[in-house]
Motif scaffolding. Structure first.
Motif, PDB file in Angstrom:
ATOM      1  N   LEU A 184      94.386  48.488 -56.106  1.00 44.87           N
ATOM      2  CA  LEU A 184      94.030  47.619 -54.977  1.00 44.87           C
ATOM      3  C   LEU A 184      93.336  48.409 -53.875  1.00 44.87           C
ATOM      4  CD1 LEU A 184      96.632  44.863 -54.011  1.00 44.87           C
ATOM      5  CD2 LEU A 184      94.450  44.671 -55.202  1.00 44.87           C
ATOM      6  N   LEU A 185      93.726  49.658 -53.687  1.00 46.04           N
ATOM      7  CA  LEU A 185      93.045  50.489 -52.688  1.00 46.04           C
ATOM      8  C   LEU A 185      91.585  50.707 -53.070  1.00 46.04           C
ATOM      9  CD1 LEU A 185      95.942  53.001 -52.030  1.00 46.04           C
ATOM     10  CD2 LEU A 185      94.870  51.525 -50.300  1.00 46.04           C
ATOM     11  N   HIS A 186      91.318  50.896 -54.352  1.00 45.87           N
ATOM     12  CA  HIS A 186      89.924  51.046 -54.791  1.00 45.87           C
ATOM     13  C   HIS A 186      89.151  49.757 -54.505  1.00 45.87           C
ATOM     14  CE1 HIS A 186      86.520  52.440 -57.196  1.00 45.87           C
ATOM     15  NE2 HIS A 186      86.451  51.197 -57.643  1.00 45.87           N
ATOM     16  N   TRP A 187      89.768  48.627 -54.802  1.00 43.46           N
ATOM     17  CA  TRP A 187      89.144  47.320 -54.527  1.00 43.46           C
ATOM     18  C   TRP A 187      88.873  47.168 -53.026  1.00 43.46           C
ATOM     19  CZ3 TRP A 187      92.272  43.251 -52.199  1.00 43.46           C
ATOM     20  CH2 TRP A 187      91.605  42.020 -52.078  1.00 43.46           C
ATOM     21  N   ALA A 188      89.838  47.573 -52.205  1.00 46.10           N
ATOM     22  CA  ALA A 188      89.665  47.464 -50.754  1.00 46.10           C
ATOM     23  C   ALA A 188      88.552  48.380 -50.257  1.00 46.10           C
ATOM     24  CB  ALA A 188      90.973  47.799 -50.042  1.00 46.10           C
ATOM     25  N   GLU A 189      88.384  49.519 -50.916  1.00 45.18           N
ATOM     26  CA  GLU A 189      87.327  50.456 -50.523  1.00 45.18           C
ATOM     27  C   GLU A 189      85.955  49.801 -50.648  1.00 45.18           C
ATOM     28  OE1 GLU A 189      86.109  55.095 -51.351  1.00 45.18           O
ATOM     29  OE2 GLU A 189      86.909  53.918 -53.010  1.00 45.18           O
ATOM     30  N   GLU A 190      85.782  48.949 -51.649  1.00 49.14           N
ATOM     31  CA  GLU A 190      84.501  48.271 -51.842  1.00 49.14           C
ATOM     32  C   GLU A 190      84.181  47.327 -50.681  1.00 49.14           C
ATOM     33  OE1 GLU A 190      84.752  46.391 -55.686  1.00 49.14           O
ATOM     34  OE2 GLU A 190      84.169  48.243 -56.712  1.00 49.14           O
ATOM     35  N   GLN A 191      85.226  46.995 -49.907  1.00 51.68           N
ATOM     36  CA  GLN A 191      85.041  46.100 -48.752  1.00 51.68           C
ATOM     37  C   GLN A 191      85.199  46.864 -47.436  1.00 51.68           C
ATOM     38  OE1 GLN A 191      87.447  42.353 -49.717  1.00 51.68           O
ATOM     39  NE2 GLN A 191      88.039  43.777 -51.334  1.00 51.68           N
ATOM     40  N   GLY A 192      85.231  48.192 -47.532  1.00 54.50           N
ATOM     41  CA  GLY A 192      85.373  48.990 -46.323  1.00 54.50           C
ATOM     42  C   GLY A 192      86.739  48.913 -45.675  1.00 54.50           C
ATOM     43  N   ARG A 193      87.780  48.565 -46.480  1.00 55.63           N
ATOM     44  CA  ARG A 193      89.109  48.370 -45.899  1.00 55.63           C
ATOM     45  C   ARG A 193      90.194  49.251 -46.532  1.00 55.63           C
ATOM     46  NH1 ARG A 193      90.125  43.726 -43.310  1.00 55.63           N
ATOM     47  NH2 ARG A 193      91.768  44.990 -42.364  1.00 55.63           N
ATOM     48  N   MET A 194      89.775  50.263 -47.256  1.00 59.55           N
ATOM     49  CA  MET A 194      90.778  51.096 -47.924  1.00 59.55           C
ATOM     50  C   MET A 194      91.744  51.742 -46.934  1.00 59.55           C
ATOM     51  SD  MET A 194      90.406  54.527 -50.217  1.00 59.55           S
ATOM     52  CE  MET A 194      90.485  54.178 -51.959  1.00 59.55           C
ATOM     53  N   HIS A 195      91.228  52.283 -45.854  1.00 57.34           N
ATOM     54  CA  HIS A 195      92.084  52.961 -44.883  1.00 57.34           C
ATOM     55  C   HIS A 195      93.133  51.992 -44.333  1.00 57.34           C
ATOM     56  CE1 HIS A 195      93.235  55.874 -41.796  1.00 57.34           C
ATOM     57  NE2 HIS A 195      93.247  54.852 -40.960  1.00 57.34           N
ATOM     58  N   ASP A 196      92.703  50.791 -43.993  1.00 54.44           N
ATOM     59  CA  ASP A 196      93.624  49.799 -43.427  1.00 54.44           C
ATOM     60  C   ASP A 196      94.703  49.418 -44.433  1.00 54.44           C
ATOM     61  OD1 ASP A 196      92.041  49.744 -41.125  1.00 54.44           O
ATOM     62  OD2 ASP A 196      90.772  48.158 -41.935  1.00 54.44           O
ATOM     63  N   LEU A 197      94.303  49.239 -45.691  1.00 59.53           N
ATOM     64  CA  LEU A 197      95.274  48.843 -46.711  1.00 59.53           C
ATOM     65  C   LEU A 197      96.235  49.997 -47.000  1.00 59.53           C
ATOM     66  CD1 LEU A 197      96.249  46.567 -48.523  1.00 59.53           C
ATOM     67  CD2 LEU A 197      94.671  47.377 -50.296  1.00 59.53           C
ATOM     68  N   LYS A 198      95.737  51.215 -46.990  1.00 63.06           N
ATOM     69  CA  LYS A 198      96.600  52.383 -47.206  1.00 63.06           C
ATOM     70  C   LYS A 198      97.702  52.420 -46.151  1.00 63.06           C
ATOM     71  CE  LYS A 198      97.189  56.520 -49.264  1.00 63.06           C
ATOM     72  NZ  LYS A 198      97.179  56.789 -50.707  1.00 63.06           N
ATOM     73  N   GLN A 199      97.324  52.246 -44.883  1.00 63.84           N
ATOM     74  CA  GLN A 199      98.326  52.253 -43.813  1.00 63.84           C
ATOM     75  C   GLN A 199      99.313  51.093 -43.974  1.00 63.84           C
ATOM     76  OE1 GLN A 199      98.158  55.092 -41.986  1.00 63.84           O
ATOM     77  NE2 GLN A 199      96.408  55.390 -43.356  1.00 63.84           N
ATOM     78  N   ALA A 200      98.809  49.954 -44.395  1.00 65.13           N
ATOM     79  CA  ALA A 200      99.674  48.781 -44.593  1.00 65.13           C
ATOM     80  C   ALA A 200     100.654  49.016 -45.732  1.00 65.13           C
ATOM     81  CB  ALA A 200      98.822  47.541 -44.864  1.00 65.13           C
ATOM     82  N   PHE A 201     100.224  49.692 -46.794  1.00 70.19           N
ATOM     83  CA  PHE A 201     101.123  50.004 -47.909  1.00 70.19           C
ATOM     84  C   PHE A 201     102.198  51.002 -47.488  1.00 70.19           C
ATOM     85  CE2 PHE A 201      97.889  48.869 -51.459  1.00 70.19           C
ATOM     86  CZ  PHE A 201      98.382  47.573 -51.522  1.00 70.19           C
ATOM     87  N   PHE A 202     101.812  52.011 -46.702  1.00 67.89           N
ATOM     88  CA  PHE A 202     102.807  52.960 -46.201  1.00 67.89           C
ATOM     89  C   PHE A 202     103.893  52.214 -45.409  1.00 67.89           C
ATOM     90  CE2 PHE A 202      99.645  56.671 -46.363  1.00 67.89           C
ATOM     91  CZ  PHE A 202     100.358  57.372 -47.316  1.00 67.89           C
ATOM     92  N   ALA A 203     103.465  51.321 -44.528  1.00 65.77           N
ATOM     93  CA  ALA A 203     104.424  50.579 -43.708  1.00 65.77           C
ATOM     94  C   ALA A 203     105.260  49.625 -44.555  1.00 65.77           C
ATOM     95  CB  ALA A 203     103.693  49.812 -42.613  1.00 65.77           C
ATOM     96  N   ALA A 204     104.622  48.962 -45.518  1.00 60.93           N
ATOM     97  CA  ALA A 204     105.350  48.031 -46.380  1.00 60.93           C
ATOM     98  C   ALA A 204     106.470  48.756 -47.115  1.00 60.93           C
ATOM     99  CB  ALA A 204     104.400  47.373 -47.374  1.00 60.93           C
ATOM    100  N   HIS A 205     106.167  49.943 -47.619  1.00 63.23           N
ATOM    101  CA  HIS A 205     107.164  50.696 -48.388  1.00 63.23           C
ATOM    102  C   HIS A 205     108.196  51.364 -47.487  1.00 63.23           C
ATOM    103  CE1 HIS A 205     109.092  53.195 -51.326  1.00 63.23           C
ATOM    104  NE2 HIS A 205     108.626  54.304 -50.778  1.00 63.23           N
TER     105      HIS A 205
END
Length: 215
Positions: free
Chosen positions: A107-128
């Motif tokens: 999903l992070l790779h998919w988000a990178e294609e939309q310029g949102r990988m960094h945001d999703l990475k931080q969201a996953f850290f917080a979710a976990h």
């Protein structure tokens, strides 16, 4: 002639508490030095053989590292204190579990294609780590993606058909071939490798050194 931003490649896993600590320390150093930079995240799985149901963290740490319950508790307390300093909450409640992260990397790779990988990475850290959500569950992953404004149905589709599985494996293999065996691993300017969470002061010194080299 304007200098290019400092390229920073970070190899990490969402299951790695020192990855979010190291990133937050680096972010403070970048902010305090005013370093123009661009961050690129890359996949690494700490536990690629982790089953879908995950594993209790204390049990996992004991099996993998031989840590006693007392040592594990001390480590969690240290991480919680560091998190407080870095404005990140570690919520190590009873029953906190480790999970397989192959789907998070897709999903992070998919988000990178939309310029949102960094945001999703931080969201996953917080979710976990903060909320203790089950990031082995595809519905939870899709929910987290939706919470930062990405398309939930498309996120589910990405995970269902595993369209980026081979790409993620290739990226993981690339960094393993570079000798990366643990995370966080940070590569500055494609040539300076720094491993582990270094602390704000050390990262600041590294940035000053790189700036002098550039000058």
């Amino acid at each position: 002639m304007q200098k290019e931003p400092l390229r920073i490649d970070i190899i990490s896993d969402v299951m790695c508490p020192w990855c979010i600590v190291g990133y937050r320390q680096l972010a403070q150093a970048l902010d305090s030095t005013g370093t123009d930079h661009e961050i690129h995240w890359h996949p690494f799985e700490l536990n690629p053989a982790m089953p879908p149901e995950g594993q209790d963290m204390i049990e996992h740490i004991a099996e993998k590292y031989g840590s006693t319950p007392e040592q594990s508790a001390q480590n969690r307390a240290r991480l919680e204190a560091l998190g407080d300093e870095l404005d990140f909450k570690f919520g190590f409640a009873d029953g906190f579990r480790m999970h397989n992260t192959f789907n998070t990397h897709q999903l992070l790779h998919w988000a990178e294609e939309q310029g949102r990988m960094h945001d999703l990475k931080q969201a996953f850290f917080a979710a976990h780590f903060t909320d203790g959500r089950n990031v082995s569950d595809v519905n939870v992953l899709a929910d987290v993606a939706a919470e930062i404004g990405l398309d939930r149905a498309e996120a589910l589709a990405v995970l269902k058909d595993q369209r980026f599985a081979d790409t993620v494996r290739e990226k993981e293999a690339f960094w393993q071939r570079q000798g990366i065996q643990g995370v966080p691993a940070v590569v500055f300017d494609r040539q300076h490798l720094v491993t582990g969470a270094q602390g704000v002061e050390n990262y600041t010194n590294i940035l000053h050194h790189l700036a002098k080299e550039e000058a």
